[in-house]
Every structure is written in C-alpha cells, then in structure tokens.
Design an enzyme around this catalytic site. Structure first.
Site, PDB file in Angstrom:
ATOM      1  CB  ALA A  43      -0.905   0.005   1.225  1.00  0.00           C
ATOM      2  CB  THR A  44       2.214   3.367  -2.494  1.00  0.00           C
ATOM      3  OG1 THR A  44       2.996   2.190  -2.665  1.00  0.00           O
ATOM      4  CG2 THR A  44       3.108   4.591  -2.550  1.00  0.00           C
ATOM      5  N   GLY A  45       0.688   5.314   0.009  1.00  0.00           N
ATOM      6  CA  GLY A  45      -0.209   6.448   0.200  1.00  0.00           C
ATOM      7  C   GLY A  45      -0.016   7.074   1.561  1.00  0.00           C
ATOM      8  N   GLY A  46      -1.077   7.622   2.107  1.00  0.00           N
ATOM      9  CA  GLY A  46      -1.003   8.293   3.395  1.00  0.00           C
ATOM     10  C   GLY A  46      -1.053   7.337   4.570  1.00  0.00           C
ATOM     11  N   GLY A 100      -3.400   6.860   6.724  1.00  0.00           N
ATOM     12  CA  GLY A 100      -4.676   6.148   6.839  1.00  0.00           C
ATOM     13  C   GLY A 100      -4.687   4.882   6.014  1.00  0.00           C
ATOM     14  CB  CYS A 152       6.624  10.573  -0.332  1.00  0.00           C
ATOM     15  SG  CYS A 152       6.957   8.977  -1.096  1.00  0.00           S
TER      16      CYS A 152
END
Length: 260
Positions: free
Chosen positions: A184-187, A189, A238
C-alpha cells in the site's frame, strides 16, 4: 468483474508461470519496463490531465528514469529456484513466490508505482492486482493495459497483472483481505488500513528523508541537489531530500558556503 474473479484469474496466471526459468522471468520484467519507457510521454500527459497533479516534463523523466532504474536494480539478481548455497554450513537458499499481491497505488505516481510494484512482484514469479487512486484510474489502467500487451506479445498470461475498475474503498478492502500480500502506497490512513486487513502488508507513506554527507563532500552542491529533488514533479515526491546531516566540525564551513 468482481474482485474474487480477478483473484481467481490471477491465481490461474500465477500457476501458469510456476515452471518459468530465471531467464523467462527476467525477459518479462524487462519487456514490462520497456513498454512503459517507450510510452513515457503520452502516459505523462494523461497523468497530468487526469489528476491535475505534477509536471508533464518531470513525469516523463519519472516514467523513463524509474523504468530504467528498476530494471538496472533487478536484472542481475537471482529470484527463481536456488538463489544461494553455502556448502561450509550446508545452507541452501531457495526463492518461493507468495502468490497474488494486492497493490494500492497513489494519484501522485499513477504509472511508476504500478510498474515498480509489478516488476518486483513478477521478479519473484507472483501475480498482482492494482487498486488505483480513483482520480488516477484512467492513467493507471492505461499503464496496466500496456504491460498486459507486453506480456501477451511474449507468450505470458496477461492476468499476471490486472486492475480494479470503478475503484471504491470497499473494493480495495476486499482485495486486501483476500490476496496473499498487500503493498500500500499512500497516506498514513491507507497504511493503517493495510496493516489492519488481516493480510501480511508493506505500507509506504510520506517520508522525511535524511541524507548523510561524508567529510569533504561539496555541501553547496548537496543543498542544490536537495532543492531540485524535493521540488521535482511540483514537490509531490515523498522521498525527496528533507534533511542534510554532516560532521559537526564542518558546520562553519557549510554556513560560509551557503552565504556565497
């Protein structure tokens, strides 16, 4: 097509390459990178128009540079069968695929993240299903379609990579719960959701990347490169340099260089 249908098709494709050699796997990894490299410009244009994020020129660079960098990193590594032996202690290391990987990808990198996830998954003889960011679904779908085209041209099952259409939170959750590994790549949450899915997961979120400089390194050049790095693609990266660390006894010299 339901998420379960996609998982079933991914498992079938996974089984079809179970006897592939290292050379066959590496050929497919290379061809996947090559087709994205060759389509870097239209994919960059599509990404900026669809997501309204980033810079067209920088995304071209990301699409070409990342494809080449991933291949350069993966090309000489063993990932099939016996990958290492140490007769002195009777140790044999054998690579074994995990199965079907569910990859949640961001709007900031709608091409290179699906590509990178797939290249690494395929290197280990795994299949992958991409769950794209809703605002980047068109670009990520085109990316996946191109990779499927490359697989088909080389006689491999296209369903080694698939994408979730009309993506929703519920579909992503179902994918994470029923695949064999989550990336999972993201924020934060999203990372938390991946770690709470009940499936082994790797979560990648925003970073504050430190750079350690050796004595004598040109600190002015390092600062200039850091500005270029963090500003790339309109500052969306990022992993851009956020912090420079250097020996304390060179502090005065550094400040003097910055004032020039």
């Amino acid at each position: 097509m339901t998420i379960q249908n996609k998982i079933d098709r991914a498992r079938a494709a996974f089984e079809q390459i179970s006897d592939y050699t290292q050379e066959q796997v590496d050929k497919l990894v290379y061809e996947s990178a090559k087709i994205i490299y060759e389509n870097a410009e239209p994919l960059a244009k599509m990404a900026v128009e669809e997501t309204r994020l980033g810079s067209y020129e920088d995304k071209i660079g990301k699409n070409t540079g990342t494809a080449a960098a991933f291949w350069d990193y993966l090309k000489d590594k063993k990932s099939v069968g016996i990958i290492n032996e140490d007769p002195s202690i009777g140790l044999i290391e054998a690579a074994h695929p995990i199965g079907v990987i569910g990859a949640i990808t961001p709007a900031t990198n709608p091409t290179v993240t699906p590509l990178g996830n797939f290249m690494h998954a395929l290197k280990g003889k795994n299949a992958i299903i991409i769950s794209p960011a809703p605002r980047a679904e068109k670009t990520s779908t085109k990316t996946v379609d191109l990779i499927r085209e490359a697989l088909a041209k080389n006689g491999a099952p296209e369903d080694l990579i698939q994408i979730v259409n009309d993506v929703t939170i519920e579909k992503s959750q179902e994918l994470m719960a029923n695949c064999d590994l989550v990336i999972a790549t993201g924020g934060s949450g999203l990372t938390k959701a991946a770690y709470s899915s009940g499936t082994p997961a790797y979560g990648v979120g925003p970073g504050n990347t430190p750079v350690i400089l050796d004595r004598g390194y040109d600190k002015k050049a390092a600062a200039e490169m850091s500005v270029e790095s963090i500003a790339g693609d309109n500052g969306m990266l990022c992993d851009g340099d956020n912090l420079l660390l250097y020996p304390e006894d060179e502090e005065a010299e550094t400040f003097a260089a910055f004032r020039e």
